[in-house]
Write a protein that holds these residues in place. Structure first.
Motif, mmCIF file in Angstrom:
data_model
loop_
_atom_site.group_PDB
_atom_site.id
_atom_site.type_symbol
_atom_site.label_atom_id
_atom_site.label_comp_id
_atom_site.label_asym_id
_atom_site.label_seq_id
_atom_site.Cartn_x
_atom_site.Cartn_y
_atom_site.Cartn_z
ATOM 1 N N LEU A 122 0.831 -1.202 0.000
ATOM 2 C CA LEU A 122 0.000 0.000 0.000
ATOM 3 C C LEU A 122 0.866 1.253 0.000
ATOM 4 C CD1 LEU A 122 -2.817 1.199 0.048
ATOM 5 C CD2 LEU A 122 -2.781 1.052 2.548
ATOM 6 N N ILE A 123 1.946 1.254 0.779
ATOM 7 C CA ILE A 123 2.867 2.396 0.791
ATOM 8 C C ILE A 123 3.465 2.605 -0.600
ATOM 9 C CG2 ILE A 123 5.096 3.224 1.664
ATOM 10 C CD1 ILE A 123 4.388 1.832 4.325
ATOM 11 N N GLU A 124 3.824 1.510 -1.252
ATOM 12 C CA GLU A 124 4.375 1.593 -2.613
ATOM 13 C C GLU A 124 3.363 2.217 -3.573
ATOM 14 O OE1 GLU A 124 5.419 -1.512 -6.251
ATOM 15 O OE2 GLU A 124 5.425 -2.237 -4.186
ATOM 16 N N LEU A 125 2.117 1.768 -3.490
ATOM 17 C CA LEU A 125 1.071 2.287 -4.369
ATOM 18 C C LEU A 125 0.856 3.774 -4.153
ATOM 19 C CD1 LEU A 125 -1.294 1.691 -6.387
ATOM 20 C CD2 LEU A 125 -2.721 1.363 -4.355
ATOM 21 N N LEU A 126 0.759 4.198 -2.885
ATOM 22 C CA LEU A 126 0.488 5.602 -2.587
ATOM 23 C C LEU A 126 1.683 6.489 -2.932
ATOM 24 C CD1 LEU A 126 -1.445 5.248 0.797
ATOM 25 C CD2 LEU A 126 -2.336 5.367 -1.533
ATOM 26 N N SER A 127 2.886 5.979 -2.796
ATOM 27 C CA SER A 127 4.077 6.740 -3.169
ATOM 28 C C SER A 127 4.112 6.993 -4.672
ATOM 29 C CB SER A 127 5.350 5.992 -2.740
ATOM 30 O OG SER A 127 5.418 5.864 -1.337
ATOM 31 N N LYS A 128 3.764 5.987 -5.452
ATOM 32 C CA LYS A 128 3.708 6.144 -6.902
ATOM 33 C C LYS A 128 2.631 7.154 -7.297
ATOM 34 C CE LYS A 128 5.441 1.569 -8.219
ATOM 35 N NZ LYS A 128 5.084 0.270 -8.846
ATOM 36 N N LYS A 129 1.538 7.142 -6.550
ATOM 37 C CA LYS A 129 0.452 8.073 -6.840
ATOM 38 C C LYS A 129 0.888 9.511 -6.593
ATOM 39 C CE LYS A 129 -4.347 9.002 -5.595
ATOM 40 N NZ LYS A 129 -5.496 8.573 -4.763
ATOM 41 N N VAL A 130 1.583 9.759 -5.489
ATOM 42 C CA VAL A 130 2.084 11.104 -5.186
ATOM 43 C C VAL A 130 3.052 11.564 -6.272
ATOM 44 C CG1 VAL A 130 3.512 12.450 -3.604
ATOM 45 C CG2 VAL A 130 1.753 10.933 -2.699
ATOM 46 N N LEU A 131 3.941 10.672 -6.705
ATOM 47 C CA LEU A 131 4.894 11.002 -7.767
ATOM 48 C C LEU A 131 4.161 11.338 -9.060
ATOM 49 C CD1 LEU A 131 7.782 11.199 -8.844
ATOM 50 C CD2 LEU A 131 7.712 8.725 -9.258
ATOM 51 N N ARG A 132 3.134 10.553 -9.387
ATOM 52 C CA ARG A 132 2.366 10.802 -10.608
ATOM 53 C C ARG A 132 1.697 12.163 -10.572
ATOM 54 N NH1 ARG A 132 -3.264 8.385 -10.739
ATOM 55 N NH2 ARG A 132 -3.703 10.493 -10.036
ATOM 56 N N LEU A 133 1.068 12.484 -9.454
ATOM 57 C CA LEU A 133 0.382 13.766 -9.340
ATOM 58 C C LEU A 133 1.361 14.929 -9.424
ATOM 59 C CD1 LEU A 133 -2.219 12.914 -6.544
ATOM 60 C CD2 LEU A 133 -2.659 13.225 -8.982
ATOM 61 N N SER A 134 2.540 14.768 -8.838
ATOM 62 C CA SER A 134 3.565 15.820 -8.905
ATOM 63 C C SER A 134 3.997 16.056 -10.339
ATOM 64 C CB SER A 134 4.776 15.434 -8.048
ATOM 65 O OG SER A 134 4.424 15.335 -6.689
ATOM 66 N N ARG A 135 4.172 14.988 -11.096
ATOM 67 C CA ARG A 135 4.573 15.111 -12.495
ATOM 68 C C ARG A 135 3.473 15.766 -13.320
ATOM 69 N NH1 ARG A 135 7.296 9.150 -13.606
ATOM 70 N NH2 ARG A 135 9.309 9.557 -12.593
ATOM 71 N N GLU A 136 2.213 15.416 -13.023
ATOM 72 C CA GLU A 136 1.105 16.019 -13.751
ATOM 73 C C GLU A 136 1.044 17.524 -13.510
ATOM 74 O OE1 GLU A 136 -2.583 14.165 -12.953
ATOM 75 O OE2 GLU A 136 -2.087 12.311 -14.005
ATOM 76 N N ILE A 137 1.209 17.928 -12.250
ATOM 77 C CA ILE A 137 1.168 19.353 -11.916
ATOM 78 C C ILE A 137 2.285 20.100 -12.630
ATOM 79 C CG2 ILE A 137 1.481 21.024 -10.055
ATOM 80 C CD1 ILE A 137 0.064 18.978 -8.222
ATOM 81 N N ASP A 138 3.492 19.532 -12.594
ATOM 82 C CA ASP A 138 4.632 20.173 -13.268
ATOM 83 C C ASP A 138 4.371 20.317 -14.765
ATOM 84 O OD1 ASP A 138 6.004 20.390 -10.907
ATOM 85 O OD2 ASP A 138 7.234 18.613 -11.218
ATOM 86 N N HIS A 139 3.823 19.267 -15.358
ATOM 87 C CA HIS A 139 3.618 19.285 -16.802
ATOM 88 C C HIS A 139 2.500 20.239 -17.213
ATOM 89 C CE1 HIS A 139 3.806 17.982 -20.905
ATOM 90 N NE2 HIS A 139 2.558 17.554 -20.874
ATOM 91 N N ILE A 140 1.374 20.185 -16.486
ATOM 92 C CA ILE A 140 0.227 21.020 -16.836
ATOM 93 C C ILE A 140 0.562 22.497 -16.727
ATOM 94 C CG2 ILE A 140 -2.084 21.690 -16.044
ATOM 95 C CD1 ILE A 140 -2.603 18.756 -15.448
ATOM 96 N N SER A 141 1.454 22.858 -15.795
ATOM 97 C CA SER A 141 1.808 24.265 -15.614
ATOM 98 C C SER A 141 2.451 24.856 -16.864
ATOM 99 C CB SER A 141 2.742 24.430 -14.415
ATOM 100 O OG SER A 141 3.972 23.764 -14.630
ATOM 101 N N PHE A 142 3.007 24.002 -17.735
ATOM 102 C CA PHE A 142 3.641 24.478 -18.963
ATOM 103 C C PHE A 142 2.811 24.155 -20.209
ATOM 104 C CE2 PHE A 142 7.187 23.871 -16.012
ATOM 105 C CZ PHE A 142 7.780 25.117 -16.078
ATOM 106 N N MET A 143 1.613 23.635 -20.023
ATOM 107 C CA MET A 143 0.782 23.214 -21.144
ATOM 108 C C MET A 143 -0.110 24.363 -21.609
ATOM 109 S SD MET A 143 -1.900 19.992 -21.218
ATOM 110 C CE MET A 143 -0.660 18.794 -20.763
ATOM 111 N N SER A 144 -0.276 24.497 -22.910
ATOM 112 C CA SER A 144 -1.149 25.536 -23.456
ATOM 113 C C SER A 144 -2.596 25.271 -23.070
ATOM 114 C CB SER A 144 -1.021 25.582 -24.973
ATOM 115 O OG SER A 144 -1.604 24.418 -25.552
ATOM 116 N N ALA A 145 -3.431 26.312 -23.176
ATOM 117 C CA ALA A 145 -4.854 26.169 -22.844
ATOM 118 C C ALA A 145 -5.514 25.107 -23.715
ATOM 119 C CB ALA A 145 -5.555 27.516 -23.016
ATOM 120 N N GLU A 146 -5.203 25.096 -25.010
ATOM 121 C CA GLU A 146 -5.821 24.123 -25.915
ATOM 122 C C GLU A 146 -5.453 22.699 -25.520
ATOM 123 O OE1 GLU A 146 -4.805 25.095 -29.915
ATOM 124 O OE2 GLU A 146 -6.278 26.718 -30.064
#
Length: 216
Positions: A122-146
């Motif tokens: 469970l710790i492994e699963l939740l750690s991967k989830k936190v990493l995924r969300l962090s990457r999504e936030i970083d990426h979306i911040s540089f993504m165009s509106a379209e």
């Protein structure tokens, strides 16, 4: 896997042992657009999404909604407040008809007692989830509106193509753009034959086209 592919196909595979443990419990059927939990509530449990699509969002004191993320079958959600003991900071509702398994503290204690290795899983699963969300936030911040709008549509769709029940205001509030920008972008997607629009709904007719646009 390229970064945009990571964003669209963001589901994290659940360890087999956890999947089997969670599925010893019976799933509850939720109709589309049903509330699962509310912002501010005490978190006595978290959830495993067996089937369907769930949206998690926050609500301002004025009642405006801001989408955070969507979950698809095979993912857990609502676990952050369950483990930290604070009231829920978001609201979750179903986008489609869903089958959802509720996991309580008593369930977790039983699972861990029966198989202590599940705690590490469970710790492994939740750690991967936190990493995924962090990457999504970083990426979306540089993504165009379209591209943010395209990603929103792809994340909400079911299967290869699908119909999404939403308004232009829903999209704008979730991805952080104006309604005018949403309208202009959807018009472009219609012209490119990627989507069809109707009253409070959008039908994706060319998923490949939208994904190639994200990868461009």
């Amino acid at each position: 896997m390229r970064e945009n592919e990571f964003l669209v196909s963001h589901k994290i595979d659940m360890p087999t042992e956890l999947f089997k443990a969670f599925n010893t419990k019976e799933a509850k059927l939720y109709k589309s657009n049903s509330l699962i939990y509310r912002q501010g509530e005490k978190a006595d449990n978290f959830y495993f999404l067996k089937k369907g699509n769930v949206e998690v969002f926050v609500m301002s004191p004025e009642g405006a909604e801001k989408g955070l993320t969507n979950y698809k079958a095979g993912e857990v959600f609502g676990e952050a407040s369950f483990f930290d003991g604070y009231p829920r900071i978001s609201t979750a509702k179903t986008i489609t008809e869903c089958e959802i398994i509720t996991i309580t503290r008593k369930n977790i204690e039983h699972f861990f007692k029966e198989d202590p290795s599940l705690a590490l899983k469970l710790i492994e699963l939740l750690s991967k989830k936190v990493l995924r969300l962090s990457r999504e936030i970083d990426h979306i911040s540089f993504m165009s509106a379209e591209k943010r709008i395209a990603e929103y549509l792809l994340s909400r769709s079911q299967g290869i193509n699908g119909t999404i029940m939403c308004t232009q205001d829903d999209i704008g509030n979730t991805v952080g753009v104006s309604r005018i920008t949403v309208s202009r972008t959807l018009g472009k997607f219609v012209k490119d034959n990627w989507i069809r629009t109707g009253y409070k709904k959008i039908e994706i007719i060319n998923t490949k086209g939208l994904m190639e646009f994200l990868d461009d």
